[in-house]
Design a protein around this motif. Sequence first.
Motif, mmCIF file in Angstrom:
data_model
loop_
_atom_site.group_PDB
_atom_site.id
_atom_site.type_symbol
_atom_site.label_atom_id
_atom_site.label_comp_id
_atom_site.label_asym_id
_atom_site.label_seq_id
_atom_site.Cartn_x
_atom_site.Cartn_y
_atom_site.Cartn_z
ATOM 1 N N GLN A 180 0.804 -1.217 0.000
ATOM 2 C CA GLN A 180 0.000 0.000 0.000
ATOM 3 C C GLN A 180 0.842 1.275 0.000
ATOM 4 O OE1 GLN A 180 -3.496 0.369 -0.046
ATOM 5 N NE2 GLN A 180 -3.488 -1.792 -0.555
ATOM 6 N N GLY A 181 2.114 1.152 0.335
ATOM 7 C CA GLY A 181 2.937 2.350 0.468
ATOM 8 C C GLY A 181 3.425 2.890 -0.858
ATOM 9 N N LEU A 182 3.361 4.208 -1.027
ATOM 10 C CA LEU A 182 3.923 4.835 -2.224
ATOM 11 C C LEU A 182 5.442 4.801 -2.204
ATOM 12 C CD1 LEU A 182 1.544 7.911 -2.587
ATOM 13 C CD2 LEU A 182 1.679 5.931 -4.112
ATOM 14 N N SER A 183 6.019 4.776 -1.017
ATOM 15 C CA SER A 183 7.472 4.678 -0.884
ATOM 16 C C SER A 183 7.849 3.282 -0.406
ATOM 17 C CB SER A 183 7.996 5.735 0.094
ATOM 18 O OG SER A 183 7.406 5.565 1.366
ATOM 19 N N GLU A 184 9.106 2.919 -0.619
ATOM 20 C CA GLU A 184 9.576 1.607 -0.210
ATOM 21 C C GLU A 184 9.808 1.571 1.304
ATOM 22 O OE1 GLU A 184 9.697 -0.919 -2.152
ATOM 23 O OE2 GLU A 184 9.473 0.061 -4.101
ATOM 24 N N ASP A 185 9.853 0.367 1.845
ATOM 25 C CA ASP A 185 10.176 0.157 3.260
ATOM 26 C C ASP A 185 9.312 1.005 4.190
ATOM 27 O OD1 ASP A 185 12.234 -1.642 2.537
ATOM 28 O OD2 ASP A 185 13.581 0.042 2.161
ATOM 29 N N MET A 186 8.006 0.996 3.936
ATOM 30 C CA MET A 186 7.110 1.831 4.728
ATOM 31 C C MET A 186 6.686 1.161 6.032
ATOM 32 S SD MET A 186 3.458 3.581 3.637
ATOM 33 C CE MET A 186 4.142 4.855 2.587
ATOM 34 N N PHE A 187 6.878 -0.163 6.151
ATOM 35 C CA PHE A 187 6.294 -0.888 7.276
ATOM 36 C C PHE A 187 7.358 -1.528 8.165
ATOM 37 C CE2 PHE A 187 3.292 -1.169 3.683
ATOM 38 C CZ PHE A 187 2.274 -0.382 4.208
ATOM 39 N N ILE A 188 7.109 -1.433 9.464
ATOM 40 C CA ILE A 188 7.924 -2.088 10.484
ATOM 41 C C ILE A 188 6.991 -2.962 11.316
ATOM 42 C CG2 ILE A 188 9.348 -1.744 12.546
ATOM 43 C CD1 ILE A 188 10.174 0.963 11.431
ATOM 44 N N ALA A 189 7.403 -4.187 11.590
ATOM 45 C CA ALA A 189 6.569 -5.079 12.393
ATOM 46 C C ALA A 189 7.378 -5.651 13.545
ATOM 47 C CB ALA A 189 6.007 -6.208 11.537
ATOM 48 N N ILE A 190 6.681 -5.981 14.614
ATOM 49 C CA ILE A 190 7.300 -6.576 15.798
ATOM 50 C C ILE A 190 6.939 -8.064 15.840
ATOM 51 C CG2 ILE A 190 7.444 -6.523 18.316
ATOM 52 C CD1 ILE A 190 8.516 -3.998 16.946
ATOM 53 N N LYS A 191 7.949 -8.909 16.016
ATOM 54 C CA LYS A 191 7.682 -10.334 16.159
ATOM 55 C C LYS A 191 6.820 -10.571 17.396
ATOM 56 C CE LYS A 191 11.863 -12.336 14.088
ATOM 57 N NZ LYS A 191 13.084 -13.135 14.375
ATOM 58 N N PRO A 192 5.852 -11.460 17.293
ATOM 59 C CA PRO A 192 4.990 -11.729 18.446
ATOM 60 C C PRO A 192 5.652 -12.697 19.421
ATOM 61 C CG PRO A 192 4.361 -13.157 16.649
ATOM 62 C CD PRO A 192 5.474 -12.278 16.121
ATOM 63 N N TYR B 294 -6.950 -24.715 -2.792
ATOM 64 C CA TYR B 294 -6.382 -23.370 -2.686
ATOM 65 C C TYR B 294 -6.375 -22.895 -1.233
ATOM 66 C CZ TYR B 294 -6.435 -22.896 -7.739
ATOM 67 O OH TYR B 294 -6.178 -23.067 -9.079
ATOM 68 N N ILE B 295 -5.165 -22.572 -0.760
ATOM 69 C CA ILE B 295 -4.968 -21.949 0.551
ATOM 70 C C ILE B 295 -4.064 -20.728 0.320
ATOM 71 C CG2 ILE B 295 -5.329 -24.046 1.883
ATOM 72 C CD1 ILE B 295 -1.781 -22.850 1.361
ATOM 73 N N ILE B 296 -3.639 -20.057 1.395
ATOM 74 C CA ILE B 296 -2.716 -18.927 1.270
ATOM 75 C C ILE B 296 -1.464 -19.223 2.090
ATOM 76 C CG2 ILE B 296 -2.415 -16.439 1.502
ATOM 77 C CD1 ILE B 296 -4.650 -17.227 -0.397
ATOM 78 N N PRO B 297 -0.281 -19.195 1.484
ATOM 79 C CA PRO B 297 0.950 -19.398 2.249
ATOM 80 C C PRO B 297 1.196 -18.237 3.203
ATOM 81 C CG PRO B 297 1.475 -18.750 -0.004
ATOM 82 C CD PRO B 297 -0.014 -18.939 0.051
ATOM 83 N N GLY B 298 1.666 -18.551 4.400
ATOM 84 C CA GLY B 298 1.697 -17.558 5.461
ATOM 85 C C GLY B 298 2.749 -16.483 5.368
ATOM 86 N N HIS B 299 3.846 -16.719 4.625
ATOM 87 C CA HIS B 299 4.933 -15.738 4.647
ATOM 88 C C HIS B 299 4.496 -14.368 4.139
ATOM 89 C CE1 HIS B 299 5.153 -17.350 0.499
ATOM 90 N NE2 HIS B 299 5.608 -16.152 0.189
ATOM 91 N N ASN B 300 3.458 -14.336 3.269
ATOM 92 C CA ASN B 300 2.981 -13.053 2.747
ATOM 93 C C ASN B 300 2.415 -12.136 3.836
ATOM 94 O OD1 ASN B 300 3.404 -13.517 -0.120
ATOM 95 N ND2 ASN B 300 1.755 -15.009 -0.012
ATOM 96 N N PHE B 301 2.026 -12.713 4.967
ATOM 97 C CA PHE B 301 1.380 -11.933 6.030
ATOM 98 C C PHE B 301 2.377 -11.343 7.029
ATOM 99 C CE2 PHE B 301 -1.706 -14.977 4.476
ATOM 100 C CZ PHE B 301 -2.874 -14.252 4.375
ATOM 101 N N PHE B 302 3.628 -11.778 6.957
ATOM 102 C CA PHE B 302 4.623 -11.278 7.914
ATOM 103 C C PHE B 302 5.313 -10.040 7.340
ATOM 104 C CE2 PHE B 302 3.975 -15.589 9.412
ATOM 105 C CZ PHE B 302 4.006 -15.447 10.785
ATOM 106 N N ILE B 303 4.523 -9.007 7.141
ATOM 107 C CA ILE B 303 5.013 -7.760 6.548
ATOM 108 C C ILE B 303 6.010 -7.107 7.507
ATOM 109 C CG2 ILE B 303 4.291 -5.525 5.606
ATOM 110 C CD1 ILE B 303 1.375 -6.932 5.619
ATOM 111 N N GLY B 304 7.183 -6.756 6.995
ATOM 112 C CA GLY B 304 8.177 -6.074 7.818
ATOM 113 C C GLY B 304 8.985 -6.991 8.711
ATOM 114 N N ILE B 305 8.840 -8.310 8.554
ATOM 115 C CA ILE B 305 9.612 -9.280 9.333
ATOM 116 C C ILE B 305 10.647 -9.925 8.423
ATOM 117 C CG2 ILE B 305 9.527 -11.454 10.620
ATOM 118 C CD1 ILE B 305 8.245 -9.218 12.163
#
Length: 422
Positions: A145-157, A375-386
């Motif tokens: 969604q970001g117009l610029s690169e590297d817009m997201f930071i996530a914290i490991k749970p 059809y399922i969804i692989p999980g790595h796509n959801f770990f944005i910023g990790i």
Amino acid sequence: MNLTKFGSKFTRPNGISQLMEDLGNAKNSKNPDIIMLGGGNPAVIPEVNEVFVNELQQLVSSAQVDKVIGLYDHPQGNEEFRVVLANKLNENYAWDIDENNISLSNGSQANFFVLFNLFAGEMPDGSHKKILFPLAPEYVGYADQGLSEDMFIAIKPDIEILDTENQSKQFKYVVNFAAVAEKLKSDHSIGAICVSRPTNPTGNVITDQELKQLDTLAQQYNIPLIVDNAYGHPFPGCIYTDATLTWHSNIILCMSLSKLGLAGLRTGIVIANKDIVQALGRINGSMILTPNSLGPTLLTRMIKDKELLKLCRNVVKPYYRDKSYTAIALFNEVFADMPVYLHKVEGAFFMWLWFKDAKISAETLYQRLKEKDVYIIPGHNFFIGIEDNWAHKHECIRINYATDESSLRKGLETIKLIMSES
């Protein structure tokens, strides 16, 4: 084509486009045996669908539909709907908002594109701001969604293995508040905090106390807290644990009509302070003139007469809650003898499976399942910023359990077969 940076970024392959292309191809397939466990499409609940169709017929017979399809609405969206919704939220939650605290859009995806780029990206002084996800994994649709690169930071749970008596091998992601607080203290580039509740993909519902802690941190650092409430209260109300709907002027609360079964009407809702809502309206005016009118018009009377919330409480929530019971029972049966963990189902309509120490990645499993028309969804796509080298990121998959029991069983058994052979 000789594309701009914008063109290059938004035309490259990504998780959400892969998801939608696969769903489109599967939908158009002539194979009647396809098992669709991917995507976030809500179920078509006959009783609910009948109510919406009847309401649409009333609009047509009363000639109100002429106004819907023939006239532009306000850039913030249909005013009558916004007035009725504000009144109902005030009545139910003792808030103090009016129609100017509400902005509509053509779907939640559009809302998040605008919100993320309002609070993150290149700033007038040349600095760059970012969006912080305090709990990964998060919704795959945020990633690009970001117009610029590297817009997201996530914290490991933190990962808690749950000791349950009748529902074995469950776990839950928990916010690591020490890490969140340290990131906010050390990194002054954070422009907003964003969390979904319930969370897509896991069905996680952060507690009232956790939400309060995030809210306190956001106010401490003078940044907004964005809460994605697409599956939450008051509609569609797909929360199966205690959770209070909270709003004040520093919270940006995002809602949707999609999960009611109106995904095709593309109606997103933002509740925020009036400055933010005015900004959203001006952006709507520039980009789309005005949001779609059909969804809001369809539900205005139902909200005003308290029919919609009754429908959610008596039909929609029980429907998905019962589906969750079936999904949990099938998980326990199918994977009884395998080292597979299920994230605790607290809301929405997803199963999040963790194949701990699996020999193949979730992406490989996804590709092999497609060959078998599952059809399922692989999980790595959801770990944005990790970072990509975290093994857990490649050991998870998301399944939509809003389907019939036989399809879900067949899909889970196919997954087990592939994992057993690997």
